[in-house]
Design a protein around this motif. Sequence first.
Motif, PDB file in Angstrom:
ATOM      1  N   LYS A 317       0.840  -1.210   0.000  1.00 23.58           N
ATOM      2  CA  LYS A 317       0.000   0.000   0.000  1.00 23.58           C
ATOM      3  C   LYS A 317       0.869   1.251   0.000  1.00 23.58           C
ATOM      4  N   ARG A 318       0.272   2.288  -0.523  1.00 23.40           N
ATOM      5  CA  ARG A 318       0.961   3.569  -0.530  1.00 23.40           C
ATOM      6  C   ARG A 318       0.477   4.371   0.669  1.00 23.40           C
ATOM      7  N   LEU A 319       1.433   4.783   1.470  1.00 27.24           N
ATOM      8  CA  LEU A 319       1.039   5.581   2.638  1.00 27.24           C
ATOM      9  C   LEU A 319       0.730   6.998   2.193  1.00 27.24           C
ATOM     10  N   LYS A 320      -0.164   7.604   2.923  1.00 26.89           N
ATOM     11  CA  LYS A 320      -0.536   8.979   2.578  1.00 26.89           C
ATOM     12  C   LYS A 320       0.625   9.921   2.850  1.00 26.89           C
ATOM     13  N   THR A 321       0.680  10.964   2.056  1.00 26.93           N
ATOM     14  CA  THR A 321       1.681  11.996   2.326  1.00 26.93           C
ATOM     15  C   THR A 321       1.187  12.857   3.479  1.00 26.93           C
ATOM     16  N   LEU A 322       2.089  13.670   3.985  1.00 23.81           N
ATOM     17  CA  LEU A 322       1.724  14.536   5.108  1.00 23.81           C
ATOM     18  C   LEU A 322       0.559  15.443   4.729  1.00 23.81           C
ATOM     19  N   GLU A 323       0.602  15.944   3.525  1.00 23.85           N
ATOM     20  CA  GLU A 323      -0.453  16.850   3.072  1.00 23.85           C
ATOM     21  C   GLU A 323      -1.793  16.123   2.990  1.00 23.85           C
ATOM     22  N   GLU A 324      -1.738  14.854   2.576  1.00 25.69           N
ATOM     23  CA  GLU A 324      -2.986  14.086   2.469  1.00 25.69           C
ATOM     24  C   GLU A 324      -3.534  13.727   3.845  1.00 25.69           C
ATOM     25  N   ASP A 327      -6.131  18.148   6.626  1.00 25.79           N
ATOM     26  CA  ASP A 327      -6.996  19.050   5.873  1.00 25.79           C
ATOM     27  C   ASP A 327      -6.124  20.145   5.251  1.00 25.79           C
ATOM     28  N   SER A 328      -6.350  20.433   3.989  1.00 24.60           N
ATOM     29  CA  SER A 328      -5.384  21.279   3.273  1.00 24.60           C
ATOM     30  C   SER A 328      -5.262  22.672   3.886  1.00 24.60           C
ATOM     31  N   TYR A 329      -6.373  23.209   4.350  1.00 26.04           N
ATOM     32  CA  TYR A 329      -6.284  24.544   4.955  1.00 26.04           C
ATOM     33  C   TYR A 329      -5.374  24.522   6.182  1.00 26.04           C
ATOM     34  N   PHE A 330      -5.582  23.536   7.008  1.00 26.17           N
ATOM     35  CA  PHE A 330      -4.774  23.433   8.219  1.00 26.17           C
ATOM     36  C   PHE A 330      -3.314  23.139   7.888  1.00 26.17           C
ATOM     37  N   PHE A 331      -3.132  22.358   6.844  1.00 26.14           N
ATOM     38  CA  PHE A 331      -1.760  22.058   6.436  1.00 26.14           C
ATOM     39  C   PHE A 331      -1.031  23.334   6.025  1.00 26.14           C
ATOM     40  N   HIS A 332      -1.710  24.151   5.270  1.00 24.16           N
ATOM     41  CA  HIS A 332      -1.060  25.385   4.838  1.00 24.16           C
ATOM     42  C   HIS A 332      -0.835  26.343   5.997  1.00 24.16           C
ATOM     43  N   GLN A 333      -1.740  26.325   6.927  1.00 28.30           N
ATOM     44  CA  GLN A 333      -1.525  27.153   8.123  1.00 28.30           C
ATOM     45  C   GLN A 333      -0.304  26.657   8.899  1.00 28.30           C
ATOM     46  N   THR A 334      -0.148  25.353   8.943  1.00 26.87           N
ATOM     47  CA  THR A 334       1.018  24.794   9.627  1.00 26.87           C
ATOM     48  C   THR A 334       2.296  25.249   8.949  1.00 26.87           C
ATOM     49  N   MET A 335       2.288  25.155   7.633  1.00 25.16           N
ATOM     50  CA  MET A 335       3.480  25.550   6.888  1.00 25.16           C
ATOM     51  C   MET A 335       3.776  27.035   7.094  1.00 25.16           C
ATOM     52  N   GLU A 336       2.713  27.804   7.151  1.00 21.36           N
ATOM     53  CA  GLU A 336       2.882  29.246   7.366  1.00 21.36           C
ATOM     54  C   GLU A 336       3.506  29.511   8.735  1.00 21.36           C
ATOM     55  N   GLN A 337       2.994  28.798   9.708  1.00 24.17           N
ATOM     56  CA  GLN A 337       3.530  28.948  11.069  1.00 24.17           C
ATOM     57  C   GLN A 337       5.009  28.535  11.100  1.00 24.17           C
ATOM     58  N   LEU A 338       5.331  27.475  10.418  1.00 26.25           N
ATOM     59  CA  LEU A 338       6.731  27.023  10.413  1.00 26.25           C
ATOM     60  C   LEU A 338       7.624  28.035   9.702  1.00 26.25           C
ATOM     61  N   ARG A 339       7.109  28.615   8.660  1.00 28.15           N
ATOM     62  CA  ARG A 339       7.891  29.641   7.960  1.00 28.15           C
ATOM     63  C   ARG A 339       8.130  30.834   8.873  1.00 28.15           C
ATOM     64  N   LEU A 340       7.119  31.162   9.643  1.00 27.86           N
ATOM     65  CA  LEU A 340       7.281  32.274  10.591  1.00 27.86           C
ATOM     66  C   LEU A 340       8.326  31.938  11.652  1.00 27.86           C
ATOM     67  N   ILE A 341       8.302  30.709  12.093  1.00 20.70           N
ATOM     68  CA  ILE A 341       9.289  30.288  13.094  1.00 20.70           C
ATOM     69  C   ILE A 341      10.694  30.409  12.515  1.00 20.70           C
ATOM     70  N   GLU A 342      10.839  29.912  11.311  1.00 13.27           N
ATOM     71  CA  GLU A 342      12.166  29.948  10.677  1.00 13.27           C
ATOM     72  C   GLU A 342      12.641  31.389  10.538  1.00 13.27           C
ATOM     73  N   SER A 343      11.720  32.238  10.184  1.00 11.54           N
ATOM     74  CA  SER A 343      12.079  33.646   9.996  1.00 11.54           C
ATOM     75  C   SER A 343      12.408  34.317  11.330  1.00 11.54           C
ATOM     76  N   ALA A 344      11.634  34.002  12.346  1.00 10.08           N
ATOM     77  CA  ALA A 344      11.829  34.662  13.645  1.00 10.08           C
ATOM     78  C   ALA A 344      13.140  34.265  14.308  1.00 10.08           C
TER      79      ALA A 344
END
Lengths: 908, 462
Positions: A317-324, A327-344
């Motif tokens: 079986k193929r395991l789902k990716t992290l994005e799958e 929920d896509s909205y929450f995933f993008h919010q997570t990525m946004e938060q991580l980008r902010l962390i990296e920047s800060a």
Amino acid sequence: MIGSPDLVAFTKDDDFGETDVDPCLLPDEFSVPLFTHAGNSNPWSKTSYAKFARDFILISEFSEQVGPQPLLTIPDESKVCGTFDLNYFSLRIMSVDYQASFVGHPPGCNYPKLNFVEDSKVVLGDSKEGAFAYVHHLTLYDLEARGFVRPFCMAYISADESKIMQQFQQLSTEFSKASEWLKTGNRKAFASELVKKLKDLEYTRTVLHKETELQKKNSGCYSTQVIDKANELANVEKSIYEHKDLLRQITSYPSRKRIDCEFPQESDDPATSAEMDKKATPTECSPEVSPEAITGKRRPSYTPQLIKGKSAKCFDKRLKTLEELCDSYFFHQTMEQLRLIESAFRGDLCHIYTNQISQALLKKQKITNFLYEVYNDWEDEAVSKPSFAGNLPPPTPLLLGAPQSPEAVHADLDAETSVEKPQEAELTESSPSDLTQENSDEGTDAEMKVSSGSSGESVDAAGPERPERHSEAEAVPQAFCPDVVEGNAAGTVDDGEDNDERVSATDSPSPEHNRASYQSAIHEQEPSVKVDGDMGGDEPKSPGLTQDLDLTGDSVLQASTMVQADASCCMGQEKLQYEEPSPELAENGFPDRVVKREPQSCLQGDLTLGKAVTAEDSPAVPNALNSDGLSDDMFRMNLDDLSDATSFMSASTNSDRLSSPCHYSNPVTLKQKKRAGQNALRFIRQYPFSQQAIFCVLTGRTLVVLGADERTVRKLVNALSIFVPNLGKYGETVQPWLSCPFQLTDLQNWKIIGLHRMASPTGSSMLHSLNRYARYIGVLDADQKTLRCPPYRGSLIGNMANHRTQIKRGSTYFMHVQCMLTQLYSKAFLYTFCHHLHLPISLSEDQETVASRRSSFLHQQLGYNEEDSKMIQFLSELIKQSYLQGPGRMVHPPGFCFSYIPSFVHKI
Amino acid sequence: MSSGCPPQSPAVAKTEVSLEGESPMLAATFAYWDNILGPRVRHIWAPRSEEPLLLSDGEITFLANHTLNGEILRSAECGAVDVKFFVLAEKGVIIVSLIFDGELKGDKNTCALSLILPQTELPFYLPLHTVCVERLKHIIRKGRIWMKKGYSIVSVLTSEIVPIMELLASMKAHSVPEDIHIKDTVLNDDDIGDSCHEDFLHKAISSHLQTCGCSMVVGSNPDKVNKIVRTLCLFLTPAERKCSRLCRAESSFRYDTGLFVQGLLKDSTGSFVLPFRQVLYSPYPTTHIDVDVNTVKQMPPCHEHTYNQRRYMRSELSALWKAASEDDIGPETVIHADETFTPDLNVFQDVMHKDTLVKSFLDEVFLLKPGLGLRSTFLAQFLLLLHRRALTLLKYIEDETQKGKKPFRSLRSLKADLDLPVEGDLSIVMAMAEKLKAGLHSFVFGKSFYTSVQERDVLMSF
């Protein structure tokens, strides 16, 4: 025959050419190096042997198929990770058995239980690789995974070990937020997946049931096929039961976990929870309930599928990716938060740490912050701001503009308005790099500011009109609407210099930021669009204004409100002052209103105001942009007063004024100031009279920088702007380039004006006017390289503007200037509040005695001469005003002062 | 006790430590990676308590085993001590582990020395993390030699773990609060000199800042001592304050290496015995302030201090290495001398450099009326200035040397450009910069002690 040379190769290294090692000598591996920085190492080199260029965030998974594996990095650039072995490091960080909590079938229970494990945080490193990491372990749910769990981790990887430990709590808090986004999204996705699976199972049961019935009819009740089908049916029944139970578990995510976790909480709101429960409960009874009931999202209808008796083997079986998995909205919010962390957390620890300490100290000295400090969280507490929603987290100083609570958004999504929500949220977010210096509220509305008209004139002029039609809360947001609408209508993008500067000021090329820049660009061209329409309307005003041109300085004083100057600072001098807004009327601060604006509400604003607004453009406009304490009525009143008191120096059209690019749309950032340091360093090296110019600025004497070349003038204005006290949040007390005639009040409101030298009658008229007002202002001629202003013979400025300085970089020079200015305003604070300095000690003392005591304090106690004392007195006057007005209100520059000290022309 | 005979029973040896007051620590463990059995706990230290502990011995063992998980992959250099830090919310504990290699029964094993605390103590522990880790790192260095010689490391570790438990317990009760009210300090006096002599106060604060905010305040009157401790702590960051300790009225604490400010009470004879080794092992030089006789003494600047410290450490480790038997030299033995190094026992000297920064601050702050918050604001401005100056100095040196690629040769220019012509001012700002960038003094003033003395002479001549 074997000779001795042949044997050499078989001898041990130690035995050949080595001297005996003293067994009493302590081996290096048990000792400590004598010098902390031996060899070529130095205090900066501890981070240089790492195989990656800078800190980054790594997301890894402990895959049940391939073991630990890196999934993605932030930033997603291969050069950031360099030759660093992500696979090996993933293996290392994921091999920590961090939770050992039970997942799967608990003893005594024949169906699986979800275990909501809490996140673990681990700091570890690999000293050989020079990599150290804060690792945030979390578990996501996946129906296809073993035990339904997928272990993940998010790691902040740095070469600086002390950075990780020193910033541990901040990292922990911010990563917890990211984790909460991810887990919330995962729970939604998991629930949705369960619902689908239940549908499949129901469908399968139905099919099997039919088949069984059919076979019963065909071959009797006890045939092998029927028995097999019956068994299969029983398995499906069991599976349905199990999945229903899983769905019940995931939808009743224990509130304890939510309360305990560091993330600011959401759906403690019973309504939301109840709604969730209500939606979940019917699903248990009736699998036919659509997934929308769980997720609150309307999705394409799902077609159930027949499930085979045996699932695929583990490795097929193929395991789902992290994005799958999320929920896509929450995933993008997570990525946004991580980008902010990296920047800060990007950069050297000493800068991050000093910044944190400075911010804490600035909060304790709010009274003087307005003078030279960049707007930041210290101002937030001064001006209370209502939050977006009751359950929104408080502003986090560290990460600005971070996504709001996932649960709050979850509630939004449930409300079936979610289809548009993500887009809106994205629109209102700022790019990470923009937000590192500002607080979160500011960050949140940064986009709005970008989207506002970049011309201070058009923005402010709209202010007075609004209250007639809108409530207070709506007024200012709408003030920006005409720009938005007309900008969109124009449909063109201005790639002007200002816009370019703003874009380059940020490091992040995020789509949000590009969008912001695009909007900004649209609005920047706005004034010129309006100008065309306004030209005619404003022209008739000119004769009257021209008449004002003839007014002398004395008449200006008559027209203005004459008040007795405060003895503490301007003894024997007359001041031109405007009426101060009454505190009662000035309660509703401007920043409050900016924050809560929404683009849509802007669009509802009366577009017809566009022209009227421009027509009412007033000389006090830049000031008014930040007239924090003014209500709209009061603000309009003030504008009226100002226009009454205004004397135009020459024929002026508002359209001309609008055409000059202003830069009031974004708050001034530390980054911009540091860049200005480079120009300042060049200025003090090139111009021997730089100290005189700075003296002008530090005593509140307006400095006009005159020149034909816009670039040169702008650079000079930029260089001197770092010395301007009370620069304003948006730098509104500086006009970098003005290609039209200006008004007398501009000389008071703008402390540095870059003025275009025009070879026209208007230009010569302007020069004539400048000469006339020479006793109030300084004029720096960029073309002839001369400066006309009073002389400076003090010592204070010498410390910050020494043309022989060996400082190499502009940012370092800015930091030095910042130190000197901090020292300066500290002395001004002392002078302002020094005990028994400003009031008579006894009844027998008169004002002269008090004045003499003040003078003696400055000269003897602080050791300043006349000019240095003047700077202290000017700053003290500003502090006094700020103190009397209260926090969060604009401090207006003191009025013009006569100066009987003659001006000199300084040349190179 | 020899390590040649490991305990035959699977039961883990345990030492119970009697502590005064509440102990924030649950346990300390020593575990190692057995090549056959995997992670195995060898020894547990736990505070003696009548109440049942949060964790049973079994749970402690379980957690200690955790610390070695994944260390089979360890590829650190020989002798390196790596630090791991766990916050396990599920278990409600935090664990600090120091991973190192050591010889057990002739084989090289990966070992872990761990401290276990409840998760609720995280904010309390974090400011003290560096103190604990640095002290444990050094005891591990000694322990590794002991293991190499075939002796048990446990006794060596006990000699530091017990003091660390005592330190944490004392900090729980007597640490300086994060927020100090100015009214509890000398800066609340109506006029300078009301509480203590003007020059003494100036010297004390100046030297305190010159020694990176590291001071010990000694006296007979606990109130007086604590007032000075609080006053000095005003000049520290909140995290540094949490790493400072007030003196106890009943009896004095021992001097503890690594604290920023600590108040110490003299005994009935009017003296306080300072342990030379511990003072020398402090990460920064220390100011010694005696409030009874109003004296202020300070240790040499950072680079000299570090050099002396390293030499002493090497001597101590060498002496251990040379020890013929376990009884020959105990872990508590102080190394006074060896063939190559004779430490200068007179480590405290008079304050050499006068400054203008603190002088003018003190002259001016008392001109502001007390009780109105004006002095706090003025203090905040002063501290902001110091922090900014330190960062500017750091940036200046960074630019000049291209981040350390070139040697720094322009001290004179630095003093002129950054307006630091007075030695004391430079010392203060350098000390603050040292905290931001460890090793700055050594880099600027040269690597060797002798060079640095010459540099200092040159510096003084400017």
